[in-house]
Design a protein around this motif. Structure first.
Motif, PDB file in Angstrom:
ATOM      1  N   ASP A   1       0.823  -1.215   0.000  1.00 40.79           N
ATOM      2  CA  ASP A   1       0.000   0.000   0.000  1.00 40.79           C
ATOM      3  C   ASP A   1       0.858   1.267   0.000  1.00 40.79           C
ATOM      4  O   ASP A   1       0.369   2.353  -0.316  1.00 40.79           O
ATOM      5  CB  ASP A   1      -0.955   0.007   1.197  1.00 40.79           C
ATOM      6  CG  ASP A   1      -0.229   0.006   2.524  1.00 40.79           C
ATOM      7  OD1 ASP A   1       0.775  -0.717   2.651  1.00 40.79           O
ATOM      8  OD2 ASP A   1      -0.662   0.732   3.439  1.00 40.79           O
TER       9      ASP A   1
ATOM     10  N   ASN B   1       0.034   3.166  -5.476  1.00 34.72           N
ATOM     11  CA  ASN B   1      -0.491   4.255  -6.320  1.00 34.72           C
ATOM     12  C   ASN B   1       0.564   4.841  -7.262  1.00 34.72           C
ATOM     13  O   ASN B   1       0.265   5.729  -8.051  1.00 34.72           O
ATOM     14  CB  ASN B   1      -1.137   5.352  -5.470  1.00 34.72           C
ATOM     15  CG  ASN B   1      -0.163   6.043  -4.535  1.00 34.72           C
ATOM     16  OD1 ASN B   1       1.032   5.725  -4.524  1.00 34.72           O
ATOM     17  ND2 ASN B   1      -0.660   6.973  -3.739  1.00 34.72           N
ATOM     18  N   GLN B   2       1.802   4.344  -7.178  1.00 30.64           N
ATOM     19  CA  GLN B   2       2.822   4.722  -8.160  1.00 30.64           C
ATOM     20  C   GLN B   2       2.731   3.845  -9.423  1.00 30.64           C
ATOM     21  O   GLN B   2       3.441   4.076 -10.398  1.00 30.64           O
ATOM     22  CB  GLN B   2       4.221   4.599  -7.553  1.00 30.64           C
ATOM     23  CG  GLN B   2       4.463   5.559  -6.389  1.00 30.64           C
ATOM     24  CD  GLN B   2       5.835   5.341  -5.759  1.00 30.64           C
ATOM     25  OE1 GLN B   2       6.843   5.285  -6.459  1.00 30.64           O
ATOM     26  NE2 GLN B   2       5.877   5.215  -4.442  1.00 30.64           N
TER      27      GLN B   2
ATOM     28  N   ASP C   1       0.288   2.494 -12.391  1.00 25.88           N
ATOM     29  CA  ASP C   1      -0.970   2.867 -13.041  1.00 25.88           C
ATOM     30  C   ASP C   1      -2.016   1.771 -12.831  1.00 25.88           C
ATOM     31  O   ASP C   1      -1.708   0.577 -12.908  1.00 25.88           O
ATOM     32  CB  ASP C   1      -0.737   3.082 -14.547  1.00 25.88           C
ATOM     33  CG  ASP C   1      -1.913   3.804 -15.182  1.00 25.88           C
ATOM     34  OD1 ASP C   1      -2.904   3.121 -15.504  1.00 25.88           O
ATOM     35  OD2 ASP C   1      -1.853   5.043 -15.333  1.00 25.88           O
ATOM     36  N   LEU C   2      -3.235   2.194 -12.557  1.00 26.73           N
ATOM     37  CA  LEU C   2      -4.310   1.242 -12.264  1.00 26.73           C
ATOM     38  C   LEU C   2      -4.591   0.305 -13.435  1.00 26.73           C
ATOM     39  O   LEU C   2      -5.196  -0.761 -13.263  1.00 26.73           O
ATOM     40  CB  LEU C   2      -5.583   2.005 -11.866  1.00 26.73           C
ATOM     41  CG  LEU C   2      -6.671   1.223 -11.111  1.00 26.73           C
ATOM     42  CD1 LEU C   2      -6.139   0.578  -9.833  1.00 26.73           C
ATOM     43  CD2 LEU C   2      -7.851   2.133 -10.787  1.00 26.73           C
TER      44      LEU C   2
ATOM     45  N   LEU D   1      -8.223   0.442  -2.483  1.00 27.93           N
ATOM     46  CA  LEU D   1      -7.651   0.974  -3.725  1.00 27.93           C
ATOM     47  C   LEU D   1      -8.260   2.319  -4.100  1.00 27.93           C
ATOM     48  O   LEU D   1      -7.556   3.204  -4.603  1.00 27.93           O
ATOM     49  CB  LEU D   1      -7.807  -0.031  -4.863  1.00 27.93           C
ATOM     50  CG  LEU D   1      -6.567  -0.917  -5.088  1.00 27.93           C
ATOM     51  CD1 LEU D   1      -6.282  -1.785  -3.891  1.00 27.93           C
ATOM     52  CD2 LEU D   1      -6.692  -1.747  -6.343  1.00 27.93           C
TER      53      LEU D   1
ATOM     54  N   LEU E   1      -6.346   4.719  -2.036  1.00 26.44           N
ATOM     55  CA  LEU E   1      -4.962   4.893  -2.488  1.00 26.44           C
ATOM     56  C   LEU E   1      -4.872   5.684  -3.795  1.00 26.44           C
ATOM     57  O   LEU E   1      -3.953   6.479  -3.993  1.00 26.44           O
ATOM     58  CB  LEU E   1      -4.288   3.526  -2.673  1.00 26.44           C
ATOM     59  CG  LEU E   1      -3.996   2.719  -1.408  1.00 26.44           C
ATOM     60  CD1 LEU E   1      -3.474   1.325  -1.776  1.00 26.44           C
ATOM     61  CD2 LEU E   1      -2.973   3.436  -0.527  1.00 26.44           C
ATOM     62  N   TYR E   2      -5.825   5.458  -4.686  1.00 28.74           N
ATOM     63  CA  TYR E   2      -5.781   6.107  -6.000  1.00 28.74           C
ATOM     64  C   TYR E   2      -6.632   7.370  -6.070  1.00 28.74           C
ATOM     65  O   TYR E   2      -6.666   8.033  -7.104  1.00 28.74           O
ATOM     66  CB  TYR E   2      -6.220   5.115  -7.089  1.00 28.74           C
ATOM     67  CG  TYR E   2      -5.159   4.090  -7.438  1.00 28.74           C
ATOM     68  CD1 TYR E   2      -4.190   4.357  -8.405  1.00 28.74           C
ATOM     69  CD2 TYR E   2      -5.110   2.868  -6.783  1.00 28.74           C
ATOM     70  CE1 TYR E   2      -3.218   3.422  -8.727  1.00 28.74           C
ATOM     71  CE2 TYR E   2      -4.139   1.922  -7.089  1.00 28.74           C
ATOM     72  CZ  TYR E   2      -3.192   2.207  -8.064  1.00 28.74           C
ATOM     73  OH  TYR E   2      -2.223   1.281  -8.368  1.00 28.74           O
ATOM     74  N   ASN E   3      -7.323   7.659  -4.972  1.00 31.17           N
ATOM     75  CA  ASN E   3      -8.200   8.840  -4.919  1.00 31.17           C
ATOM     76  C   ASN E   3      -9.237   8.809  -6.046  1.00 31.17           C
ATOM     77  O   ASN E   3      -9.433   9.782  -6.780  1.00 31.17           O
ATOM     78  CB  ASN E   3      -7.376  10.127  -4.979  1.00 31.17           C
ATOM     79  CG  ASN E   3      -8.193  11.351  -4.568  1.00 31.17           C
ATOM     80  OD1 ASN E   3      -9.150  11.239  -3.792  1.00 31.17           O
ATOM     81  ND2 ASN E   3      -7.845  12.512  -5.101  1.00 31.17           N
TER      82      ASN E   3
END
Length: 255
Positions: free
Chosen positions: A188, A192-193, A195-196, A230, A233-235
């Motif tokens: 975690d 987020n570094q 890409d989804l 997620l 983490l990814y907003n």
């Protein structure tokens, strides 16, 4: 909102008492796609029955799990080969190397892994990789097999950011589950570094329950907790994470 659990052992004995109820709980929450990894030939009939019971929701894999690579592994690989030739499967998995339980079988684990990668290529299928305390060994085999027709999912990814990038270099999506919710899970801190577009969701039910169910039996409905983590983490919204990760699963499994 369509949510995909790309890795769940719904045929497990852990669900024998309440399998249909457990699946209903997941369906009620919008989890409508379940990808089912194989372990060994002893589970094949249970997997086929699941597919028969839930034909719109269940998508089967075929393979020999690394912890079940034993003296009879060549017979098991023959079973995998036979099943792939006569039934529709969506991946070869779960396959790989596990050095947590038994290091003495490393050579035959490598052989089984390589053989099943080649079977996946022959049938134009993705692979789903199990890796436990074996990143170097897994990458060594993938390096010998890397090609445009090598692709799939690095199931239950628990490595470093560097290892994540290396896994992705072999056309692997990262399977993210309950570990992302653990205080000591570590992924975690850098997820987020990435890409989804490289991420798919999974539970590995009945194993690896997310917080707040850690230590209890996992089930596919708990993927909501991974989805929420997620999104944080990814907003992004839950709907956006569900849509992107389901789209990623479709790109891999072709359904």
């Amino acid at each position: 909102m369509i949510i995909t659990d790309t890795h769940t052992h719904l045929y497990s004995e852990a669900f024998d008492e309440d399998r249909d109820e457990m699946i209903s709980r997941a369906l009620d929450k919008g989890i409508s796609r379940f990808f089912i990894p194989a372990i060994d030939s002893s589970y094949t009939s249970s997997m086929l029955q699941l597919e028969k019971d839930y034909p719109e929701n269940i998508f089967l894999m075929m393979g020999l799990h690394p912890t079940h690579v034993k003296e009879n592994y060549k017979e098991e690989l023959t079973h995998v080969q036979d099943m792939l030739s006569k039934h529709k499967f969506y991946a070869v998995g779960e396959i790989g190397i596990d050095l947590y339980w038994d290091k003495s079988t490393l050579d035959i684990q490598k052989h089984a892994f390589k053989t099943q990668i080649q079977l996946a290529k022959k049938h134009k299928l993705p692979i789903v990789i199990h890796c436990r305390e074996a990143f170097d060994e897994i990458f060594e085999v993938l390096e010998t097999e890397k090609s445009d027709d090598l692709f799939g999912v690095f199931h239950c990814f628990t490595g470093t950011l560097e290892q994540a990038h290396r896994a992705m270099s072999y056309n692997m999506k990262l399977g993210i589950g309950g570990v992302a919710t653990f205080k000591n899970g570590k992924i975690d801190q850098f997820l987020n570094q990435i890409d989804l577009s490289h991420i798919v969701l999974e539970t590995d039910a009945p194993y690896l329950s997310p917080v707040p169910y850690r230590g209890k039996r996992n089930e596919s409905s708990y993927i909501i907790n991974v989805l929420q983590k997620l999104a944080l983490l990814y907003n992004l919204s839950l709907e956006e994470v569900a849509e992107i990760t389901t789209s990623n699963s479709k790109a891999i499994f072709k359904i």
